[in-house]
Design an enzyme around this catalytic site. Structure first.
Site, PDB file in Angstrom:
ATOM      1  N   HIS A 179       0.257  -1.108  -0.022  1.00 24.96           N
ATOM      2  CA  HIS A 179       0.041  -0.090   0.029  1.00 24.96           C
ATOM      3  C   HIS A 179       0.796   1.706  -0.068  1.00 24.96           C
ATOM      4  O   HIS A 179       0.767   2.242  -0.905  1.00 24.96           O
ATOM      5  CB  HIS A 179      -0.805   0.121   1.189  1.00 24.96           C
ATOM      6  CG  HIS A 179      -1.482   1.657   1.395  1.00 24.96           C
ATOM      7  ND1 HIS A 179      -2.429   1.831   0.948  1.00 24.96           N
ATOM      8  CD2 HIS A 179      -0.951   2.250   2.105  1.00 24.96           C
ATOM      9  CE1 HIS A 179      -2.768   3.140   1.137  1.00 24.96           C
ATOM     10  NE2 HIS A 179      -1.526   3.356   2.224  1.00 24.96           N
ATOM     11  N   HIS A 189       1.500   5.187  -2.591  1.00 19.05           N
ATOM     12  CA  HIS A 189       1.650   6.716  -2.403  1.00 19.05           C
ATOM     13  C   HIS A 189       3.150   7.477  -2.344  1.00 19.05           C
ATOM     14  O   HIS A 189       2.878   7.679  -2.987  1.00 19.05           O
ATOM     15  CB  HIS A 189       2.138   6.799  -0.818  1.00 19.05           C
ATOM     16  CG  HIS A 189       1.330   6.710   0.152  1.00 19.05           C
ATOM     17  ND1 HIS A 189       0.510   7.524   0.448  1.00 19.05           N
ATOM     18  CD2 HIS A 189       0.814   5.721   1.310  1.00 19.05           C
ATOM     19  CE1 HIS A 189      -0.511   6.936   1.122  1.00 19.05           C
ATOM     20  NE2 HIS A 189      -1.079   6.069   1.558  1.00 19.05           N
ATOM     21  N   GLU A 194      -5.574   9.825   0.624  1.00 14.72           N
ATOM     22  CA  GLU A 194      -5.639   8.181   0.777  1.00 14.72           C
ATOM     23  C   GLU A 194      -6.755   8.087  -0.144  1.00 14.72           C
ATOM     24  O   GLU A 194      -6.548   7.588  -1.090  1.00 14.72           O
ATOM     25  CB  GLU A 194      -6.265   8.039   1.877  1.00 14.72           C
ATOM     26  CG  GLU A 194      -5.020   7.855   2.769  1.00 14.72           C
ATOM     27  CD  GLU A 194      -4.498   6.602   2.314  1.00 14.72           C
ATOM     28  OE1 GLU A 194      -2.999   7.131   3.318  1.00 14.72           O
ATOM     29  OE2 GLU A 194      -4.202   5.935   1.472  1.00 14.72           O
ATOM     30  N   SER A 224      -4.411   1.859  -4.665  1.00  9.94           N
ATOM     31  CA  SER A 224      -3.215   0.292  -4.149  1.00  9.94           C
ATOM     32  C   SER A 224      -4.770  -1.001  -3.879  1.00  9.94           C
ATOM     33  O   SER A 224      -4.275  -1.604  -3.226  1.00  9.94           O
ATOM     34  CB  SER A 224      -2.259   0.278  -3.245  1.00  9.94           C
ATOM     35  OG  SER A 224      -3.673   0.217  -1.923  1.00  9.94           O
TER      36      SER A 224
HETATM   37  N1  HBI Z   1       1.494   5.878  10.143  1.00 14.94           N
HETATM   38  N2  HBI Z   1       3.388   4.656   9.888  1.00 14.94           N
HETATM   39  C1  HBI Z   1       2.029   5.140   8.816  1.00 14.94           C
HETATM   40  N3  HBI Z   1       0.900   5.745   8.094  1.00 14.94           N
HETATM   41  C2  HBI Z   1       0.455   6.649   8.412  1.00 14.94           C
HETATM   42  O1  HBI Z   1      -0.065   6.571   6.849  1.00 14.94           O
HETATM   43  C3  HBI Z   1      -0.144   7.087   9.303  1.00 14.94           C
HETATM   44  C4  HBI Z   1       0.606   6.755  10.165  1.00 14.94           C
HETATM   45  N4  HBI Z   1       0.353   7.815  11.228  1.00 14.94           N
HETATM   46  C5  HBI Z   1      -1.205   8.121  11.176  1.00 14.94           C
HETATM   47  C6  HBI Z   1      -2.094   8.384   9.712  1.00 14.94           C
HETATM   48  N5  HBI Z   1      -1.178   7.848   9.007  1.00 14.94           N
HETATM   49  C7  HBI Z   1      -3.321   9.119   9.744  1.00 14.94           C
HETATM   50  O2  HBI Z   1      -4.200   9.509  11.190  1.00 14.94           O
HETATM   51  C8  HBI Z   1      -2.557  10.420   9.160  1.00 14.94           C
HETATM   52  O3  HBI Z   1      -4.161  10.949   8.797  1.00 14.94           O
HETATM   53  C9  HBI Z   1      -1.962  11.607  10.056  1.00 14.94           C
HETATM   54 FE    FE Z   2      -2.093   5.675   2.919  1.00 13.80          FE
END
Ligand code: HBI
Ligand code: FE
Length: 289
Positions: free
Chosen positions: A137, A142, A183, A202
Site C-alpha cells: 500500500h 503513495h 488516501e 492500491s
Molecule cells: N503512520 N506509518 C503510518 N502511515 C500512515 O499513513 C499514518 C500513520 N499514522 C497516522 C496516520 N497515517 C493518519 O492518522 C494521518 O492522517 C496522520
Molecule cells: Fe496510506
C-alpha cells in the site's frame, strides 16, 4: 523508549503489527530487505501486476507516468535505492517504519520530506483486503506521486500543517483532509474523473469502483466540507472528493488553518455518503476516454 507499540495507531483495540522494539526515537527502523522471502517477493509481484494491469482509464496520468520509478515489478524494492532516485527528483526520501506511528511522528517525517513506508508485507490470505497499510500500500499507493513536484510539495506542506494541528488539537480534522485527498482523492481531468489517492490505487476493487460506480457521491473539493466529513475505514468510500489539479490542492494548504478549524468546529459533522443541498457533484466516469 519506542519499544512499546503505539497501540492507539492500530485499528480499533488491536495493537498495530510490526516490531516497534527496534524503532528509533522518530519511529524509523531498518527495512531489513534480506529478510523478505521469495514467497513475499512473489506476493508483491502479484499485487503489483493486478494493479498495474488496470491503471489505464482509471489512474491519473501523473501516477501512470511515475509508477515505473518503483523499479522492478517482481520484487519488493530496496528503500535506499528508491530514495536515491526519489531524492534526485523531488528531494523526498523513503524511510522504513514498523507500521502505523503516532500522528505527530508521522507529520514530523512528512515535514522533513521523509515518507514512512511500512516494512512488512501482508499475508497471502490478505491478498484482497488489508486493514492496516503494508509495504505494498505504502510503496505502490503513495510513493509514485512523490515523484510529482507539485504533489511532493503538498505532502510536505501537509506535514508542516500537521505539526501546527497537533498544537491546536486539530489532528482529527486534518486526518480527514489526508483521508479524502492523499488516501481516497479523485481528480477531474480533460479525459474524465481519475484516481490519485493511495488507498484507491492500491486496492483491487476500489480503483474501478471509485471512478466508474454510480453508487458513491463525488463532491467538489472544499476544505471545510472535507474536515467536517466522517469516513469509513473498512468499506469502499461512500463519498469521494474531486480536485481540479494538484496545484489547487497545494494552494489550499497555503493559508494558516487556525481560522478554518474554528469555523469547522462551529458546524455539524457530516456523515459519509451524505450530500448537502446545492453542492457541486461530479458524475461517475463514463469510461469512454
Ligand atoms: N503512520 N506509518 C503510518 N502511515 C500512515 O499513513 C499514518 C500513520 N499514522 C497516522 C496516520 N497515517 C493518519 O492518522 C494521518 O492522517 C496522520
Ligand atoms: Fe496510506
Amino acid at each position: 523508549n519506542h519499544g512499546v507499540a503505539p497501540v492507539t495507531y492500530g485499528q480499533g483495540d488491536r495493537p498495530p503489527r510490526g516490531d516497534y522494539a527496534t524503532a528509533r526515537e522518530d519511529y524509523t527502523c531498518e527495512q531489513n530487505w534480506s529478510a523478505y522471502t521469495p514467497a513475499e517477493h512473489d506476493l508483491y509481484r502479484r499485487l503489483y501486476e493486478r494493479q498495474a494491469s488496470q491503471l489505464d482509464g482509471l489512474a491519473c496520468d501523473e501516477f501512470i507516468d511515475a509508477v515505473r520509478h518503483l523499479g522492478a515489478p517482481d520484487r519488493i524494492p530496496r528503500f535506499d535505492e528508491l530514495s536515491e532516485s526519489l531524492y534526485q527528483r523531488t528531494k523526498w526520501e523513503v524511510v522504513a517504519v514498523p507500521g502505523l506511528i503516532p500522528e505527530e511522528a508521522f507529520f514530523s517525517l512528512l515535514a522533513r520530506r521523509k515518507f514512512p513506508v511500512t516494512g512488512w508485507l501482508r499475508k497471502p490470505e490478505e491478498f484482497d483486503y488489508i486493514v492496516e497499510p503494508d509495504v505494498f500500500h505504502d510503496l505502490f499507493g503513495h510513493v509514485p506521486l512523490l515523484f510529482n513536484p507539485v504533489f511532493a510539495d503538498y505532502m510536505q506542506a501537509y506535514g508542516a500543517g500537521g505539526m501546527k494541528a497537533s498544537r491546536l488539537d486539530a489532528c482529527e480534522l486534518l486526518a480527514r483532509l489526508y483521508w479524502y485527498t492523499v488516501e481516497f482523492g479523485l481528480i477531474h481531468t480533460p479525459k474524465g474523473i481519475r484516481a490519485y489517492g493511495a488507498g484507491i490505487l492500491s486496492s483491487a476493487g476500489e480503483l474501478r469502483y471509485s471512478v466508474r460506480s454510480p453508487e458513491p457521491s463525488r463532491v467538489g473539493f472544499d476544505l471545510q466540507r472535507m474536515m467536517r466529513s466522517r469516513y469509513k475505514i473498512d468499506t469502499y468510500q461512500a463519498t469521494y472528493f474531486v480536485i481540479e489539479s494538484f496545484q489547487q490542492l497545494f494552494d489550499a494548504t497555503a493559508p494558516d488553518f487556525t481560522p478554518i478549524y474554528q469555523a469547522v468546529r462551529q458546524k455539524e459533522e457530516i456523515e459519509a455518503g451524505a450530500v448537502l443541498p446545492g453542492e457541486k457533484l461530479y458524475s461517475a466516469d463514463s469510461g469512454t476516454n
